[in-house]
Write a protein that holds these residues in place. Structure first.
Motif, PDB file in Angstrom:
ATOM      1  N   ARG A  48       0.830  -1.209   0.000  1.00 36.89           N
ATOM      2  CA  ARG A  48       0.000   0.000   0.000  1.00 36.89           C
ATOM      3  C   ARG A  48       0.862   1.256   0.000  1.00 36.89           C
ATOM      4  O   ARG A  48       0.558   2.226   0.691  1.00 36.89           O
ATOM      5  CB  ARG A  48      -0.925  -0.002   1.216  1.00 36.89           C
ATOM      6  CG  ARG A  48      -1.983  -1.092   1.186  1.00 36.89           C
ATOM      7  CD  ARG A  48      -2.945  -0.942   2.343  1.00 36.89           C
ATOM      8  NE  ARG A  48      -2.292  -1.285   3.621  1.00 36.89           N
ATOM      9  CZ  ARG A  48      -2.805  -0.984   4.809  1.00 36.89           C
ATOM     10  NH1 ARG A  48      -3.932  -0.304   4.898  1.00 36.89           N
ATOM     11  NH2 ARG A  48      -2.179  -1.334   5.916  1.00 36.89           N
ATOM     12  N   THR A  51      -1.083   4.419  -1.126  1.00 32.04           N
ATOM     13  CA  THR A  51      -2.040   4.916  -0.139  1.00 32.04           C
ATOM     14  C   THR A  51      -1.340   5.612   1.020  1.00 32.04           C
ATOM     15  O   THR A  51      -1.732   6.717   1.445  1.00 32.04           O
ATOM     16  CB  THR A  51      -2.888   3.750   0.404  1.00 32.04           C
ATOM     17  OG1 THR A  51      -3.583   3.138  -0.678  1.00 32.04           O
ATOM     18  CG2 THR A  51      -3.884   4.242   1.439  1.00 32.04           C
ATOM     19  N   THR A  54       0.129   8.859   0.115  1.00 34.02           N
ATOM     20  CA  THR A  54      -0.950   9.853   0.067  1.00 34.02           C
ATOM     21  C   THR A  54      -1.220  10.421   1.459  1.00 34.02           C
ATOM     22  O   THR A  54      -1.358  11.640   1.633  1.00 34.02           O
ATOM     23  CB  THR A  54      -2.238   9.215  -0.479  1.00 34.02           C
ATOM     24  OG1 THR A  54      -2.010   8.784  -1.827  1.00 34.02           O
ATOM     25  CG2 THR A  54      -3.389  10.203  -0.448  1.00 34.02           C
ATOM     26  N   VAL A  55      -1.302   9.544   2.465  1.00 31.78           N
ATOM     27  CA  VAL A  55      -1.524  10.001   3.842  1.00 31.78           C
ATOM     28  C   VAL A  55      -0.406  10.953   4.267  1.00 31.78           C
ATOM     29  O   VAL A  55      -0.654  12.026   4.839  1.00 31.78           O
ATOM     30  CB  VAL A  55      -1.600   8.794   4.800  1.00 31.78           C
ATOM     31  CG1 VAL A  55      -1.655   9.265   6.255  1.00 31.78           C
ATOM     32  CG2 VAL A  55      -2.811   7.939   4.474  1.00 31.78           C
ATOM     33  N   ALA A 183      -1.791   8.107  -5.529  1.00 32.90           N
ATOM     34  CA  ALA A 183      -2.698   7.027  -5.931  1.00 32.90           C
ATOM     35  C   ALA A 183      -2.655   6.802  -7.437  1.00 32.90           C
ATOM     36  O   ALA A 183      -2.664   5.660  -7.915  1.00 32.90           O
ATOM     37  CB  ALA A 183      -4.115   7.357  -5.484  1.00 32.90           C
ATOM     38  N   SER A 186       1.067   5.504  -8.557  1.00 40.48           N
ATOM     39  CA  SER A 186       1.394   4.133  -8.166  1.00 40.48           C
ATOM     40  C   SER A 186       0.639   3.084  -8.972  1.00 40.48           C
ATOM     41  O   SER A 186       0.972   1.895  -8.907  1.00 40.48           O
ATOM     42  CB  SER A 186       1.121   3.938  -6.672  1.00 40.48           C
ATOM     43  OG  SER A 186      -0.253   4.156  -6.377  1.00 40.48           O
ATOM     44  N   ARG A 187      -0.360   3.496  -9.729  1.00 39.27           N
ATOM     45  CA  ARG A 187      -1.121   2.543 -10.534  1.00 39.27           C
ATOM     46  C   ARG A 187      -0.397   2.161 -11.816  1.00 39.27           C
ATOM     47  O   ARG A 187      -0.730   1.157 -12.445  1.00 39.27           O
ATOM     48  CB  ARG A 187      -2.484   3.134 -10.893  1.00 39.27           C
ATOM     49  CG  ARG A 187      -3.444   3.248  -9.719  1.00 39.27           C
ATOM     50  CD  ARG A 187      -4.796   3.757 -10.178  1.00 39.27           C
ATOM     51  NE  ARG A 187      -5.739   3.880  -9.065  1.00 39.27           N
ATOM     52  CZ  ARG A 187      -6.992   4.292  -9.193  1.00 39.27           C
ATOM     53  NH1 ARG A 187      -7.447   4.624 -10.407  1.00 39.27           N
ATOM     54  NH2 ARG A 187      -7.775   4.384  -8.146  1.00 39.27           N
ATOM     55  N   THR A 236       6.701   9.224  -4.253  1.00 40.49           N
ATOM     56  CA  THR A 236       6.139   7.972  -4.762  1.00 40.49           C
ATOM     57  C   THR A 236       7.160   7.229  -5.605  1.00 40.49           C
ATOM     58  O   THR A 236       7.238   5.991  -5.572  1.00 40.49           O
ATOM     59  CB  THR A 236       4.874   8.250  -5.591  1.00 40.49           C
ATOM     60  OG1 THR A 236       3.936   8.988  -4.803  1.00 40.49           O
ATOM     61  CG2 THR A 236       4.220   6.956  -6.051  1.00 40.49           C
TER      62      THR A 236
END
Length: 315
Positions: A48, A51, A54-55, A183, A186-187, A236
């Protein structure tokens, strides 16, 4: 704790030299956190990374917005006392130290192999240098904008209150951007389209602030604020370009330490250029040059691949 100490010291002194040294002390504490967090995310949340990044980046954006928007009101509420307006932020560093101290008591010591990602190997790595250049250029833009955006606006006819409001909008843009960028990035294995998009936003915003600073400044500042999504993208990339937490830590340390050394020169150079010419033409030309370098570095760093697979590291 180092961050908090630097913030408190600089808020209590009346010497410009001590103020600068204590600011550097505070920044060194923040730099350690920036280097370690990506590797901790890679270690504890390997599936993750997007995610959790992002936090992290959203929390940074919220903190940046609050500091930029609230410092001047705090100063005014304390009868113009800038010592209080700057010193109050040291309390946040003290609060932030508490959970880390608690966690450090239960965290087992780990001994991970470097995987060939020592300092010498990274010095020979093109990807490591590309990441460092990308970090350096995006940080340089950020430092220049945080330091000089209010001055650009007041020179363009804005009051200090109006300039502070625009600065607040500028930093607030980072919150939704920080929520979305990790998000999305990272995809996909290729982050080059995102790199190019941020360069476009930077260029459009700088052109507007340079040529028409008194008209729709908040729009142009917002465009630059979107462009500063290059920061969560850079974080990222640290997880996307490495396979192991140890490699992430090594790349993060090299990329950020080298990058911030590059970035530190930005505000000084802009200040000298503005003072020597009395205008903003040369500073904006410098910003365009920095963004061009960012595009080149990001285009290489954003390619699919892993640091450990480079030949200089695999030998």
């Amino acid at each position: 704790m180092v961050l908090g100490a630097g913030l408190l010291i600089r808020s209590m002194v009346g010497s410009a030299e001590v103020f600068l040294y204590s600011s550097a002390l505070a920044l060194s504490g923040g730099a350690v956190g920036n280097v370690l967090i990506p590797s901790l995310i890679k270690r504890h949340f390997p599936g993750r990374a997007g995610t959790m990044t992002t936090v992290y980046t959203t929390a940074l954006a919220v903190g940046t917005m609050l500091a930029a928007a609230a410092t001047v009101p705090i100063q005014r509420a304390t009868d113009g006392n800038w010592h209080v307006a700057l010193g109050v932020w040291g309390a946040f560093a003290a609060v932030a130290a508490i959970p880390w101290l608690a966690l450090s008591r239960s965290e087992p010591e780990r001994h991970g192999a470097s995987g060939g990602t020592g300092a010498r190997a990274l010095l020979r790595s093109r990807m490591a240098w590309a990441v460092a250049a990308y970090f350096g250029t995006q940080s340089m833009v950020a430092y220049i904008m945080f330091g000089f955006l209010p001055k650009i606006l007041t020179d363009g006819g804005y009051t200090t209150s109006q300039a502070g409001l625009v600065l607040g909008v500028f930093t607030a843009i980072g919150i939704p951007v920080s929520l979305v960028v990790p998000a999305i990035a990272s995809r996909f294995s290729d982050q080059r389209p995102v790199v190019a998009a941020f360069v476009f936003f930077y260029t459009a915003g700088f052109l507007g602030l340079w040529l028409a600073p008194s008209a729709l400044a908040w729009v142009f500042a917002s465009l630059v604020g979107v462009g500063m999504g290059s920061f969560p993208l850079a974080l990222t990339m640290l997880a996307m370009r490495t396979r192991t937490p140890e490699a992430t830590a090594a790349l993060s340390a090299f990329g950020q330490s080298t990058g911030y050394l590059i970035a530190g020169a930005g505000p000084l150079v802009v200040g000298v250029l503005h003072e020597s010419t009395g205008g903003w033409t040369l500073p904006f030309l410098l910003l365009f040059a920095v963004v061009a370098v960012q595009l080149v570095a990001g285009w290489y760093a954003g390619r699919p691949g892993y640091l450990e697979d480079e030949r200089v590291l695999a030998r």
